[in-house]
Design a protein around this motif. Structure first.
Motif, PDB file in Angstrom:
ATOM      1  N   LYS A 177      10.008 -18.347 -31.251  1.00 32.11           N
ATOM      2  CA  LYS A 177       9.045 -18.189 -29.997  1.00 32.11           C
ATOM      3  C   LYS A 177       7.723 -17.762 -30.524  1.00 32.11           C
ATOM      4  O   LYS A 177       7.586 -16.695 -31.219  1.00 32.11           O
ATOM      5  CB  LYS A 177       9.691 -17.071 -29.182  1.00 32.11           C
ATOM      6  CG  LYS A 177       8.745 -17.218 -27.867  1.00 32.11           C
ATOM      7  CD  LYS A 177       9.369 -15.960 -26.942  1.00 32.11           C
ATOM      8  CE  LYS A 177      10.868 -16.507 -26.271  1.00 32.11           C
ATOM      9  NZ  LYS A 177      11.309 -15.451 -25.455  1.00 32.11           N
ATOM     10  N   ASP A 180       5.456 -15.987 -24.758  1.00 28.84           N
ATOM     11  CA  ASP A 180       6.656 -16.110 -23.704  1.00 28.84           C
ATOM     12  C   ASP A 180       6.048 -16.501 -22.362  1.00 28.84           C
ATOM     13  O   ASP A 180       5.027 -16.660 -22.118  1.00 28.84           O
ATOM     14  CB  ASP A 180       7.100 -14.549 -23.650  1.00 28.84           C
ATOM     15  CG  ASP A 180       8.468 -14.501 -23.422  1.00 28.84           C
ATOM     16  OD1 ASP A 180       9.136 -15.547 -22.801  1.00 28.84           O
ATOM     17  OD2 ASP A 180       9.154 -13.253 -23.382  1.00 28.84           O
ATOM     18  N   SER A 184       7.616 -21.189 -22.119  1.00 29.77           N
ATOM     19  CA  SER A 184       7.542 -20.506 -23.592  1.00 29.77           C
ATOM     20  C   SER A 184       7.290 -21.637 -24.577  1.00 29.77           C
ATOM     21  O   SER A 184       7.323 -22.781 -24.322  1.00 29.77           O
ATOM     22  CB  SER A 184       9.068 -19.992 -23.931  1.00 29.77           C
ATOM     23  OG  SER A 184       9.408 -19.186 -22.858  1.00 29.77           O
ATOM     24  N   ALA A 316      13.964 -19.125 -27.229  1.00 26.70           N
ATOM     25  CA  ALA A 316      13.558 -18.942 -26.029  1.00 26.70           C
ATOM     26  C   ALA A 316      13.969 -17.788 -25.300  1.00 26.70           C
ATOM     27  O   ALA A 316      13.171 -17.208 -24.411  1.00 26.70           O
ATOM     28  CB  ALA A 316      13.662 -20.207 -25.251  1.00 26.70           C
TER      29      ALA A 316
END
Length: 332
Positions: A177, A180, A184, A316
């Motif tokens: 990731k 956020d 995402s 995610a």
């Protein structure tokens, strides 16, 4: 093939699209419905004059069962039925999404010659088919620099399937990731090629509705960019921009070339055509391709693609449920 392929459909909600696909086919025959016995399943059984099975052990003469009921990852329990069918020697094409641990368990339950796959019928839509053909040509002729894509969580598996084919497999794959939020940003690499994924990670009570976006994919190369705008959309070639000086060679040729060339034009006029024609046609092709494929290759490919999905969803994090879906609007 002179005789038709006998298919049973399990799940009559989304499965109704597969029923349409079989109905229009001259190579497939609907030979039964597998259901808990809902009123809708009884009506379909009577309409087509076919058996209504309420237990997988009752099915004896099917060449394939199309599992269109929800798996564990979407709150269903269809995979236990899939396992029973596979153990009984019946091949199963299961509608996505399915968790990779479920896929691993189901593959272990199937004999070597029994076929199992997670289905992505979107890849059989004309635009996606054309995109993948151009992507294969690009891999042979150009250097691929990166992939850029976006999707809603509900269609992550179809996107990973298309990415897998566009990249020529997935010997290596990572996911992290980078940012956020409801959208995402996931980054990583596939076969050493960097990718960027805008991943819409919200859902509503009806998980199949209110998709904020479907999926798109862009392959950047050292000569230009190949773009799939949507599974039902256009395929575009975008040459690199180069501001040439007047005294350079080929100036007129460059100036007269198109900044974006449409390689395929999506010709689906409305949702009625998408649901009544395009999807059933793609589903028919997906079932026939499944029947014609090797069992071992199917299992290895689809397990790997489900692993890719799991890596993305792990990166995610858990999806966020929203109570009020985004409303449709018409751009004037």
């Amino acid at each position: 093939m002179s005789e038709k392929i006998n298919a049973v459909v399990c799940g009559v909600n989304f499965g109704s699209f597969y029923i349409k696909a079989i109905e229009r086919s001259n190579k497939l025959a609907l030979c039964g419905i597998l259901s808990k016995g809902s009123e809708k399943s009884r009506r379909i059984s009577e309409q087509y004059n076919i058996p209504l099975y309420t237990d997988a052990d009752e099915i004896k003469d099917a060449d394939v069962v199309i599992m269109a009921a929800r798996s564990m990852i979407t709150g269903g329990r269809s995979s236990s039925t899939v396992k029973k069918l596979l153990k009984n020697g019946i091949s199963v094409l299961q509608e996505q999404p399915v968790h990779h641990l479920e896929v691993r368990d189901l593959i272990s339950a199937a004999a070597d010659d029994v076929k199992y796959a997670v289905n992505n019928f979107y890849r059989y839509l004309p635009g996606v088919h054309e995109f993948l053909a151009y992507a294969e040509k690009l891999r042979a002729e150009r250097k691929v620099l990166r992939c850029r894509m976006s999707c809603s969580s509900q269609v992550l598996y179809p996107l990973m399937d298309v990415l897998y084919s566009a990249a020529g497999g997935a010997e290596s794959f990572t996911a992290q990731k980078a940012a956020d939020g409801a959208m995402s940003v996931i980054t990583g690499e596939i076969n050493g090629i960097p990718y960027f994924l805008d991943y819409y990670n919200e859902y509503t009570e009806n998980i199949d509705s209110s998709l904020a976006l479907f999926f798109d994919l862009k392959i950047d190369t050292d000569g230009g960019n190949l773009i799939l705008t949507d599974p039902a959309g256009d395929v575009i070639w975008q040459p690199h921009l180069s501001c040439m000086r007047d005294d350079e060679s080929n100036t007129e040729k460059y100036r007269s070339s198109m900044p974006m060339k449409r390689l395929y034009s999506g010709d689906i006029a409305d949702y009625a055509q998408l649901y009544e024609k395009a999807w059933p046609e793609a589903m028919e092709r997906s079932v026939l391709d499944f029947i014609g494929s090797e069992a071992a290759e199917l299992k290895a490919r689809h397990l790997r693609q489900c692993e890719m999905c799991s890596m993305v969803t792990t990166a995610a994090g858990a999806p966020v449920k929203i109570e009020t879906p985004y409303t449709d609007s018409v751009m004037l």
